[in-house]
Design a protein around this motif. Structure first.
Motif, PDB file in Angstrom:
ATOM      1  N   VAL A  20       0.859  -1.186   0.000  1.00 23.04           N
ATOM      2  CA  VAL A  20       0.000   0.000   0.000  1.00 23.04           C
ATOM      3  C   VAL A  20       0.895   1.237   0.000  1.00 23.04           C
ATOM      4  CG1 VAL A  20      -1.779   1.257   1.257  1.00 23.04           C
ATOM      5  CG2 VAL A  20      -1.772  -1.235   1.273  1.00 23.04           C
ATOM      6  N   PRO A  21       0.692   2.185  -0.923  1.00 20.03           N
ATOM      7  CA  PRO A  21       1.531   3.385  -0.958  1.00 20.03           C
ATOM      8  C   PRO A  21       1.428   4.172   0.357  1.00 20.03           C
ATOM      9  CG  PRO A  21       0.202   3.217  -2.947  1.00 20.03           C
ATOM     10  CD  PRO A  21      -0.289   2.167  -2.009  1.00 20.03           C
ATOM     11  N   PRO A  22       2.535   4.792   0.789  1.00 15.61           N
ATOM     12  CA  PRO A  22       2.541   5.508   2.071  1.00 15.61           C
ATOM     13  C   PRO A  22       1.497   6.621   2.174  1.00 15.61           C
ATOM     14  CG  PRO A  22       4.774   5.210   1.296  1.00 15.61           C
ATOM     15  CD  PRO A  22       3.869   4.745   0.204  1.00 15.61           C
ATOM     16  N   PHE A  23       1.269   7.354   1.081  1.00 19.62           N
ATOM     17  CA  PHE A  23       0.285   8.437   1.121  1.00 19.62           C
ATOM     18  C   PHE A  23      -1.111   7.885   1.338  1.00 19.62           C
ATOM     19  CE2 PHE A  23      -2.234  11.928  -0.736  1.00 19.62           C
ATOM     20  CZ  PHE A  23      -1.728  12.975   0.011  1.00 19.62           C
ATOM     21  N   LEU A  24      -1.443   6.805   0.655  1.00 21.70           N
ATOM     22  CA  LEU A  24      -2.749   6.158   0.826  1.00 21.70           C
ATOM     23  C   LEU A  24      -2.874   5.555   2.221  1.00 21.70           C
ATOM     24  CD1 LEU A  24      -5.459   5.191  -0.321  1.00 21.70           C
ATOM     25  CD2 LEU A  24      -4.257   3.186  -1.205  1.00 21.70           C
TER      26      LEU A  24
END
Length: 95
Positions: A20-24
């Motif tokens: 999962v991308p850090p921003f998401l």
């Protein structure tokens, strides 16, 4: 108790979150926290008249928390969890 448990499990759960991308991941965790806070506010009795908080305080506070967790999640993606957590949890001693 729950704050200590969440703090202790942050690195483990971040590492288990997969790709999962850090921003998401930051956005999802803050959305869950907001939902829990709003639900608790509905159940708890109303407090006295709250003080007015300037909008810039809200912006700086939310941006600071969001930024810290974004960079923490990014560090755990790019470094081993033990080393990244050691730096994250020991930085107050370095100050």
């Amino acid at each position: 108790f729950s704050a200590v448990a969440m703090w202790a499990l942050l690195a483990l759960l971040t590492d288990a979150s997969g790709q999962v991308p850090p921003f998401l991941l930051s956005a999802v965790t803050f959305a869950i926290g907001t939902g829990v806070g709003l639900a608790a506010r509905l159940v708890m009795p109303a407090a006295g008249r709250p003080e007015k908080v300037p909008p810039q305080v809200w912006v700086i506070g939310i941006a600071g928390l969001f930024g810290y967790h974004f960079f923490y999640f990014t560090a755990l993606r790019n470094a081993p969890a033990v080393e990244a957590s050691l730096i994250a949890y020991l930085w107050p001693l370095l100050i």
